[in-house]
Structures are given as structure tokens and as C-alpha cells.
Design a protein around this motif. Structure first.
Motif, PDB file in Angstrom:
ATOM      1  N   UNK A 172      -1.898   6.999  14.371  1.00 36.96           N
ATOM      2  CA  UNK A 172      -0.759   6.829  13.462  1.00 36.96           C
ATOM      3  C   UNK A 172      -0.739   5.402  12.891  1.00 36.96           C
ATOM      4  N   UNK A 173      -1.013   4.405  13.740  1.00 41.58           N
ATOM      5  CA  UNK A 173      -1.039   3.014  13.261  1.00 41.58           C
ATOM      6  C   UNK A 173      -2.154   2.825  12.225  1.00 41.58           C
ATOM      7  N   UNK A 174      -3.312   3.410  12.496  1.00 40.72           N
ATOM      8  CA  UNK A 174      -4.447   3.273  11.565  1.00 40.72           C
ATOM      9  C   UNK A 174      -4.125   3.961  10.241  1.00 40.72           C
ATOM     10  N   UNK A 175      -3.412   5.095  10.333  1.00 45.37           N
ATOM     11  CA  UNK A 175      -3.024   5.814   9.108  1.00 45.37           C
ATOM     12  C   UNK A 175      -1.997   4.995   8.317  1.00 45.37           C
ATOM     13  N   UNK A 176      -1.006   4.435   9.035  1.00 45.66           N
ATOM     14  CA  UNK A 176       0.028   3.644   8.360  1.00 45.66           C
ATOM     15  C   UNK A 176      -0.555   2.384   7.714  1.00 45.66           C
ATOM     16  N   UNK A 177      -1.622   1.834   8.315  1.00 48.29           N
ATOM     17  CA  UNK A 177      -2.255   0.633   7.743  1.00 48.29           C
ATOM     18  C   UNK A 177      -3.262   0.962   6.653  1.00 48.29           C
ATOM     19  N   UNK A 178      -3.354   2.251   6.296  1.00 49.46           N
ATOM     20  CA  UNK A 178      -4.222   2.643   5.185  1.00 49.46           C
ATOM     21  C   UNK A 178      -5.699   2.670   5.533  1.00 49.46           C
ATOM     22  N   UNK A 179      -6.027   2.773   6.832  1.00 49.06           N
ATOM     23  CA  UNK A 179      -7.442   2.803   7.216  1.00 49.06           C
ATOM     24  C   UNK A 179      -7.930   4.235   7.442  1.00 49.06           C
ATOM     25  N   UNK A 180      -6.980   5.135   7.684  1.00 47.64           N
ATOM     26  CA  UNK A 180      -7.296   6.550   7.905  1.00 47.64           C
ATOM     27  C   UNK A 180      -6.430   7.410   6.992  1.00 47.64           C
ATOM     28  N   UNK A 181      -6.912   8.607   6.707  1.00 50.78           N
ATOM     29  CA  UNK A 181      -6.053   9.578   5.998  1.00 50.78           C
ATOM     30  C   UNK A 181      -6.250  10.932   6.659  1.00 50.78           C
ATOM     31  N   UNK A 182      -5.227  11.778   6.503  1.00 50.46           N
ATOM     32  CA  UNK A 182      -5.329  13.126   7.049  1.00 50.46           C
ATOM     33  C   UNK A 182      -6.307  13.916   6.193  1.00 50.46           C
ATOM     34  N   UNK A 183      -7.173  14.698   6.833  1.00 49.19           N
ATOM     35  CA  UNK A 183      -8.085  15.573   6.098  1.00 49.19           C
ATOM     36  C   UNK A 183      -7.984  16.940   6.760  1.00 49.19           C
ATOM     37  N   UNK A 184      -7.046  17.751   6.288  1.00 48.02           N
ATOM     38  CA  UNK A 184      -6.778  19.051   6.927  1.00 48.02           C
ATOM     39  C   UNK A 184      -6.160  18.809   8.287  1.00 48.02           C
ATOM     40  N   UNK A 185      -6.766  19.416   9.331  1.00 50.09           N
ATOM     41  CA  UNK A 185      -6.235  19.207  10.679  1.00 50.09           C
ATOM     42  C   UNK A 185      -6.910  18.010  11.349  1.00 50.09           C
ATOM     43  N   UNK A 186      -7.811  17.365  10.624  1.00 53.62           N
ATOM     44  CA  UNK A 186      -8.550  16.241  11.195  1.00 53.62           C
ATOM     45  C   UNK A 186      -8.227  14.948  10.430  1.00 53.62           C
ATOM     46  N   UNK A 187      -9.040  13.928  10.628  1.00 57.08           N
ATOM     47  CA  UNK A 187      -8.854  12.641   9.952  1.00 57.08           C
ATOM     48  C   UNK A 187     -10.138  12.231   9.246  1.00 57.08           C
ATOM     49  N   UNK A 237     -11.882   8.515   7.144  1.00 59.28           N
ATOM     50  CA  UNK A 237     -11.668   7.105   6.812  1.00 59.28           C
ATOM     51  C   UNK A 237     -11.335   6.947   5.332  1.00 59.28           C
ATOM     52  N   UNK A 238     -10.472   6.017   5.019  1.00 67.14           N
ATOM     53  CA  UNK A 238     -10.234   5.671   3.616  1.00 67.14           C
ATOM     54  C   UNK A 238     -11.324   4.651   3.222  1.00 67.14           C
ATOM     55  N   UNK A 239     -11.385   4.290   1.955  1.00 68.35           N
ATOM     56  CA  UNK A 239     -12.351   3.286   1.500  1.00 68.35           C
ATOM     57  C   UNK A 239     -12.145   1.973   2.236  1.00 68.35           C
ATOM     58  N   UNK A 240     -10.869   1.624   2.437  1.00 69.54           N
ATOM     59  CA  UNK A 240     -10.534   0.378   3.138  1.00 69.54           C
ATOM     60  C   UNK A 240     -11.015   0.425   4.592  1.00 69.54           C
TER      61      UNK A 240
END
Lengths: 160, 162
Positions: free
Chosen positions: B116-131, B133-136
Motif C-alpha cells: 500500500x505504501x509503495x502504491x501510494x508513493x506511485x511506485x506500484x499500480x494495481x494490475x487486475x488482482x496483482x501489481x 511497477x510504474x515507470x517511476x
């Protein structure tokens, strides 16, 4: 500035030859030694010319070295084994293989990290394990109190 | 005087940050502290220039303030994300058996909180039921792969495989 430059250049040159420099203890001692050398050289200059400018210059150099050493140690420590970076690496590998993220692998890593950290805290004398009861030592309570104050000041709440 | 200014500025920045945090303006700690600490630092730098010009005392005050701020940010990020700190804070409530520690500080919650922290910091995004990486997130990972080779001469360990 020159001292910090020499510190980085020496580390870059020596790390391939002296493997001890890539260990946690080695890197801490290397930075501490550099700090001590700077302070001794600074005090030697200040004792020869105890003007306000020289003392201010010494304090500025110590602060600059502090900024450099802290950044260096943070990057070293994150590169060494940050849990968040390991998660990112795991997800990148899974995506590259076209697989879903293996949550149990991440949980397994969490368990081993927790065990490692409990061992480190015990070695540092911050916790004690007697008859399967883990508790804070006197020093550990002091450290925990400081950390709790820092957490309060920043409005940080740990959920795990 | 310059040393006292730097230390007072740090106290001011920390108090200002506490006030802003309690007012719930949103944003993470680092962004909040950069804003408050940056503003306080500018005021302090202005007063040092007035008193000393651009002399060595000015630079000493600014560097002491910058170092103190970095140390504070380091401590807060340590408290926010370190597993060791989490264990110390948990044991502050009282002694526990290893089984209780595992129960109270579950690995599943630890993973969920990190994701959740990685997602909030824009490093991860949800991809369906999985995760994914974002470009960042990918750029950060590449940067740390380079740093790992520089500092430790080895790649990141693989997870979930023997």
C-alpha cells in the motif's frame, strides 16, 4: 568539500580490492575514520588560528561530511537489503515472466527479515530473550521512547 | 549566533511540521517537511545573510541546518518503515513470546502495508488482482541495481524461489 571528494574517490578505488569495505562494519568504520581525520585536522588548524572564521569553517566541514556520510550510509543500507526494494524486484521479475505476484514468497521474506532483525536487536543489547519471552532491555526502552517521540512528531502510525 | 540560528530553525521546522501534520492538510511526511523546513530554512538563510553576508558563518549555519534536517528526515523514515523499529515499538507495550510477536506483527500485514505504501508513493499500480511497477518504480529499481553493484557487487536476491 575536498575531504568528501577524497573519501568517495578512495572508496571507489579500494572497494574492489578490499572486500571488507563492502561489509556493514567496514563501511561504518570507513566513514567514522574519515570523520575523525577531518575533526583532528580541523582542530589542528583551529588551534593554530582560533578565529571565528576558522571555527565556523570547521563546523561547516563537519556538517557537510555529516550530510555526505548519512546519505552514503542510507544508500548503502537500502541497496543492501531494503524490504520495499525486494518487493519491487519480485514484482518486476514476476511481470517479466508473465506471472502473478507470489504473495507467499513476499511473506516468507518478511518472516526471515523479522528473525534477522530480532537477532540484530538482541546483539545490539536492545532486547533480551529469556524463557521464550522477548522484552526490551533498559537501553532498548530508552531507544524505543525516542523513536516513539519521533513517530509522534511526524504523525507516523505503524500498522504492522 | 549562526549555530544558535540553525538549531532554533530546526526546532521551528519540527514544530511547524507537527502543527501542519495535526491540521491534516494531506501529503506525506517528506513533502510536508520539505515545505515547512524549506520555508524556515529560507528565513534563517535570509537572517544569516543580513548578519554575515555570504561569509563562512553563513555557510556554517546553512550546512548545520541542512545536516540536522537530513538527520530528522532519516529518523522519521526509519521509524516509518524499519522492521527493527516496528519490533521495538511493539515490545514497548510489554514483553511477548516469539509466537505472539509473529501474531501481532504478521508477515501478511507487513506485506500488505508495504504494498500500500509503495502504491501510494506511485511506485506500484494495481494490475487486475496483482501489481505492476510504474515507470517511476522501474527507474528506482534500476538505480538501486546500479548502486547494489557499486556498493556490494551483487544483484538483488530472488524471492519465492529456492
Amino acid at each position: 568539500m575536498l575531504h568528501v571528494g577524497i573519501n568517495l574517490a578512495l572508496y571507489t578505488a579500494l572497494r574492489l580490492r578490499i572486500t571488507w569495505l563492502t561489509s556493514e562494519r567496514g563501511i561504518l568504520l570507513y566513514q567514522a575514520l574519515s570523520f575523525v581525520v577531518l575533526i583532528i585536522a580541523g582542530f589542528a588548524s583551529a588551534s593554530m588560528d582560533p578565529s571565528v572564521e576558522v571555527v565556523a569553517g570547521l563546523v561547516a566541514a563537519i556538517a557537510l561530511h555529516g550530510i555526505y556520510s548519512l546519505s552514503f550510509l542510507e544508500l548503502w543500507s537500502l541497496a543492501e537489503g531494503s524490504y520495499s526494494l525486494s518487493i519491487l524486484e519480485h514484482i518486476e521479475q514476476a511481470t517479466r515472466r508473465g506471472e502473478a505476484v507470489d504473495a507467499s514468497g513476499l511473506e516468507g521474506l518478511g518472516v526471515s527479515k523479522k528473525e534477522q532483525r530480532l537477532g540484530s536487536l538482541e546483539r545490539l543489547g536492545l532486547i533480551q530473550d529469556t524463557a521464550d519471552q522477548v522484552s526490551l532491555t533498559h537501553g532498548g526502552r530508552k531507544v524505543a521512547r525516542v523513536l516513539a517521540s519521533v513517530a509522534w512528531s511526524a504523525g507516523v502510525t505503524r500498522t504492522e | 549566533m549562526w549555530l544558535v540560528s540553525a538549531l532554533f530553525a530546526l526546532v521551528g521546522a519540527v514544530i511547524g511540521q507537527v502543527v501542519v501534520a495535526r491540521l491534516h492538510f494531506g501529503g506525506g511526511f517528506v513533502a510536508r517537511f520539505l515545505l515547512v523546513g524549506g520555508a524556515v530554512g529560507l528565513v534563517m538563510a535570509g537572517s544569516l545573510v543580513r548578519a554575515y553576508g555570504w561569509g563562512v558563518e553563513f555557510w556554517a549555519g546553512v550546512l548545520v541546518y541542512a545536516f540536522a534536517c537530513e538527520l530528522y528526515v532519516f529518523l522519521v523514515t526509519l521509524v516509518d518503515s524499519s522492521i527493527s523499529v516496528s519490533l521495538l515499538l511493539l515490545l514497548r507495550r510489554g514483553s511477548s513470546s516469539r509466537a505472539e510477536i509473529d501474531h501481532l506483527s504478521s508477515s501478511r500485514a507487513m506485506v500488505a502495508s508495504r504494498l500500500e505504501k509503495l502504491r501510494m508513493n506511485g511506485l506500484l499500480r494495481r494490475a487486475g488482482s496483482s501489481y505492476a511497477l510504474t515507470g517511476r518504480g522501474l527507474r528506482l529499481l534500476v538505480l538501486f541495481r546500479v548502486l547494489r553493484v557499486f556498493f556490494h557487487r551483487r544483484p538483488l536476491p530472488a524471492i519465492g524461489r529456492p
